[in-house]
Write a protein that holds these residues in place. Structure first.
Motif, PDB file in Angstrom:
ATOM      1  N   GLY A  52       3.172   1.387   0.838  1.00 44.78           N
ATOM      2  CA  GLY A  52       3.681   1.415  -0.656  1.00 44.78           C
ATOM      3  C   GLY A  52       4.894   2.640   0.271  1.00 44.78           C
ATOM      4  N   SER A  53       6.251   2.015  -0.674  1.00 44.45           N
ATOM      5  CA  SER A  53       7.575   3.053  -0.475  1.00 44.45           C
ATOM      6  C   SER A  53       7.821   3.530  -1.357  1.00 44.45           C
ATOM      7  CB  SER A  53       8.157   2.092  -0.009  1.00 44.45           C
ATOM      8  OG  SER A  53       7.579   1.459   1.317  1.00 44.45           O
ATOM      9  N   TRP A  54       7.192   3.369  -3.253  1.00 44.46           N
ATOM     10  CA  TRP A  54       7.760   4.103  -4.220  1.00 44.46           C
ATOM     11  C   TRP A  54       9.731   3.134  -4.219  1.00 44.46           C
ATOM     12  CZ3 TRP A  54       7.352   2.569  -9.688  1.00 44.46           C
ATOM     13  CH2 TRP A  54       7.900   4.413  -9.916  1.00 44.46           C
ATOM     14  N   MET A  55      10.460   4.847  -4.240  1.00 47.05           N
ATOM     15  CA  MET A  55      11.784   4.593  -4.205  1.00 47.05           C
ATOM     16  C   MET A  55      12.432   5.791  -2.326  1.00 47.05           C
ATOM     17  SD  MET A  55      12.375   5.712  -7.735  1.00 47.05           S
ATOM     18  CE  MET A  55      11.891   5.482  -9.380  1.00 47.05           C
ATOM     19  N   GLY A  56      11.795   5.609  -2.147  1.00 49.03           N
ATOM     20  CA  GLY A  56      12.316   5.755  -0.229  1.00 49.03           C
ATOM     21  C   GLY A  56      11.826   7.392  -0.130  1.00 49.03           C
ATOM     22  N   LYS A  57      11.324   8.259  -0.431  1.00 44.07           N
ATOM     23  CA  LYS A  57      10.856   9.658  -0.438  1.00 44.07           C
ATOM     24  C   LYS A  57       9.982  10.008   0.615  1.00 44.07           C
ATOM     25  CE  LYS A  57       9.927  14.009  -2.396  1.00 44.07           C
ATOM     26  NZ  LYS A  57      10.897  14.110  -3.245  1.00 44.07           N
ATOM     27  N   SER A  58       8.709   9.262   0.896  1.00 50.24           N
ATOM     28  CA  SER A  58       7.935   9.526   2.229  1.00 50.24           C
ATOM     29  C   SER A  58       8.714   8.994   2.989  1.00 50.24           C
ATOM     30  CB  SER A  58       6.441   9.313   2.123  1.00 50.24           C
ATOM     31  OG  SER A  58       6.755   7.848   1.162  1.00 50.24           O
ATOM     32  N   ALA A  59       9.343   7.724   3.356  1.00 49.20           N
ATOM     33  CA  ALA A  59      10.375   6.374   3.890  1.00 49.20           C
ATOM     34  C   ALA A  59      11.092   8.109   4.974  1.00 49.20           C
ATOM     35  CB  ALA A  59      10.455   5.606   3.588  1.00 49.20           C
ATOM     36  N   LEU A  60      11.865   8.186   4.248  1.00 46.68           N
ATOM     37  CA  LEU A  60      12.487   9.136   4.915  1.00 46.68           C
ATOM     38  C   LEU A  60      11.737  10.769   5.598  1.00 46.68           C
ATOM     39  CD1 LEU A  60      15.057   9.824   2.079  1.00 46.68           C
ATOM     40  CD2 LEU A  60      15.267   8.004   4.008  1.00 46.68           C
ATOM     41  N   SER A  82       2.449  -0.363  -9.311  1.00 44.97           N
ATOM     42  CA  SER A  82       1.642  -0.124  -9.098  1.00 44.97           C
ATOM     43  C   SER A  82       1.388  -0.465 -10.362  1.00 44.97           C
ATOM     44  CB  SER A  82       1.028   1.257  -8.558  1.00 44.97           C
ATOM     45  OG  SER A  82       1.225   1.723  -6.703  1.00 44.97           O
ATOM     46  N   GLU A  83      -0.532  -0.068 -11.169  1.00 38.80           N
ATOM     47  CA  GLU A  83      -0.833   0.022 -11.914  1.00 38.80           C
ATOM     48  C   GLU A  83       0.066   0.942 -13.114  1.00 38.80           C
ATOM     49  OE1 GLU A  83      -2.829  -0.833  -9.033  1.00 38.80           O
ATOM     50  OE2 GLU A  83      -3.199  -2.443  -9.317  1.00 38.80           O
ATOM     51  N   GLU A  84      -0.569   1.995 -12.737  1.00 35.91           N
ATOM     52  CA  GLU A  84      -0.135   2.382 -13.178  1.00 35.91           C
ATOM     53  C   GLU A  84       1.386   3.351 -13.879  1.00 35.91           C
ATOM     54  OE1 GLU A  84       0.011   4.589  -8.880  1.00 35.91           O
ATOM     55  OE2 GLU A  84      -1.149   3.217 -10.076  1.00 35.91           O
ATOM     56  N   HIS A  85       2.245   2.210 -12.906  1.00 33.29           N
ATOM     57  CA  HIS A  85       3.935   2.211 -13.289  1.00 33.29           C
ATOM     58  C   HIS A  85       4.256   1.059 -14.437  1.00 33.29           C
ATOM     59  CE1 HIS A  85       3.696   3.831  -9.100  1.00 33.29           C
ATOM     60  NE2 HIS A  85       4.017   4.795 -10.036  1.00 33.29           N
ATOM     61  N   GLN A  86       3.223   0.784 -14.877  1.00 32.72           N
ATOM     62  CA  GLN A  86       3.436  -0.571 -15.899  1.00 32.72           C
ATOM     63  C   GLN A  86       3.443  -0.103 -17.138  1.00 32.72           C
ATOM     64  OE1 GLN A  86       4.383  -3.230 -14.422  1.00 32.72           O
ATOM     65  NE2 GLN A  86       3.794  -1.869 -12.522  1.00 32.72           N
ATOM     66  N   PRO A  87       4.041  -0.383 -17.353  1.00 32.50           N
ATOM     67  CA  PRO A  87       4.350  -0.113 -19.180  1.00 32.50           C
ATOM     68  C   PRO A  87       3.659   0.266 -20.469  1.00 32.50           C
ATOM     69  CG  PRO A  87       5.736  -2.205 -18.976  1.00 32.50           C
ATOM     70  CD  PRO A  87       4.879  -2.148 -17.497  1.00 32.50           C
ATOM     71  N   LEU A 144      -0.215   5.191  11.269  1.00 35.34           N
ATOM     72  CA  LEU A 144       0.023   4.590   9.248  1.00 35.34           C
ATOM     73  C   LEU A 144      -0.370   5.144   8.418  1.00 35.34           C
ATOM     74  CD1 LEU A 144      -0.570   1.714   7.935  1.00 35.34           C
ATOM     75  CD2 LEU A 144      -2.905   1.963   8.775  1.00 35.34           C
ATOM     76  N   PHE A 145       0.938   5.260   7.768  1.00 34.52           N
ATOM     77  CA  PHE A 145       0.645   5.516   6.513  1.00 34.52           C
ATOM     78  C   PHE A 145      -0.467   5.054   4.551  1.00 34.52           C
ATOM     79  CE2 PHE A 145       2.983   8.442   3.539  1.00 34.52           C
ATOM     80  CZ  PHE A 145       2.255   8.917   2.367  1.00 34.52           C
ATOM     81  N   ILE A 146      -1.281   5.045   4.426  1.00 35.72           N
ATOM     82  CA  ILE A 146      -1.420   4.588   3.079  1.00 35.72           C
ATOM     83  C   ILE A 146      -0.802   5.132   1.792  1.00 35.72           C
ATOM     84  CG2 ILE A 146      -3.298   2.947   2.463  1.00 35.72           C
ATOM     85  CD1 ILE A 146      -4.734   2.420   4.985  1.00 35.72           C
ATOM     86  N   ASP A 147      -0.356   4.543   1.447  1.00 36.12           N
ATOM     87  CA  ASP A 147      -0.280   5.326   0.048  1.00 36.12           C
ATOM     88  C   ASP A 147       0.762   4.463  -1.070  1.00 36.12           C
ATOM     89  OD1 ASP A 147       0.352   7.302  -1.651  1.00 36.12           O
ATOM     90  OD2 ASP A 147       2.377   8.079  -1.063  1.00 36.12           O
ATOM     91  N   GLY A 148      -0.089   3.162  -1.260  1.00 35.40           N
ATOM     92  CA  GLY A 148      -0.186   1.833  -2.137  1.00 35.40           C
ATOM     93  C   GLY A 148      -1.065   1.795  -3.226  1.00 35.40           C
TER      94      GLY A 148
END
Length: 217
Positions: A52-60, A82-87, A144-148
């Motif tokens: 779960g990466s979204w726009m890369g914040k935690s990846a940095l 994710s579900e909460e990001h859908q229209p 291992l970082f889980i944030d999906g």
């Protein structure tokens, strides 16, 4: 897989942390710094992996740790949100809709975040569902970082798919763990409890909603 890789010139960890703090995303700075410190303290037995990466914040934040320890970060995300990001949902952002498909697409924003930070040689992005990549994966993970996705089905699936790949002594980090339902959704908390109750992990010091577990040897 040890941490003896050679890299082209990349920013130092201070610059990467600054880029992470400026990047779009939902992780508070103090939790991001805790994530960086936990990844840096992980044993030198393999790469770092983020689900779960979204726009890369935690990846940095993870890239900052990788830059210091001589490893790489692998991120896996389908980049459809994710579900909460859908229209119609609480965290929907209409600017992230791809007009060609009508679907959420965070990959361009993710690539821009990583490129602007100069971290493309540290962050290996895989565009796939986490469980799909897990079926093909055979390298032990140091961290291992889980944030999906934050539903029970997806959270438990992420744990089942990736926990077997965590090396003994490796660190499992889970974000958005709220024991009190008044503070947030419960799926990550129940995933955390599943891991802890299995007896396979011992708890480390976490920071607010970022919980840390060490896989027993």
């Amino acid at each position: 897989m040890g941490r003896s890789l050679c890299f082209p010139l990349v920013p130092d960890s201070t610059a990467l942390i600054a880029a992470a703090q400026a990047a779009p995303g939902f992780m508070p700075s103090h939790e991001g710094l805790a994530l960086y410190r936990a990844a840096l303290a992980a044993p030198p037995v393999g790469p770092l992996l983020e689900v779960g990466s979204w726009m890369g914040k935690s990846a940095l934040y993870l890239a900052a740790a990788a830059a210091e320890s001589g490893t790489r970060v692998v991120t896996v995300d389908h980049h459809r949100g994710s579900e909460e990001h859908q229209p119609g949902w609480e965290y929907h952002d209409p600017t992230l809709i791809d007009p060609a498909t009508g679907l959420v697409d965070t990959l361009p924003a993710f690539r821009r975040t990583i490129a602007q930070a100069g971290a493309e040689d540290l962050v290996v992005a895989v565009i796939a569902r986490g469980e799909t990549l897990a079926q093909l994966w055979n390298t032990p993970l140091a961290f291992l970082f889980i944030d999906g996705s934050h539903t029970d089905d997806s959270a438990q699936r992420d744990l089942r798919s990736w926990a077997p790949h965590l090396a003994p002594g490796g660190t499992l980090a889970i974000h958005d763990v709220f024991p009190d339902p008044a503070d947030g959704g419960q799926a990550p908390y129940r995933m955390y409890r599943t891991a802890l109750d299995s007896g396979d992990y011992e708890e480390l010091d976490g920071t607010d909603s970022l919980k840390l577990l060490r896989r027993r040897d």
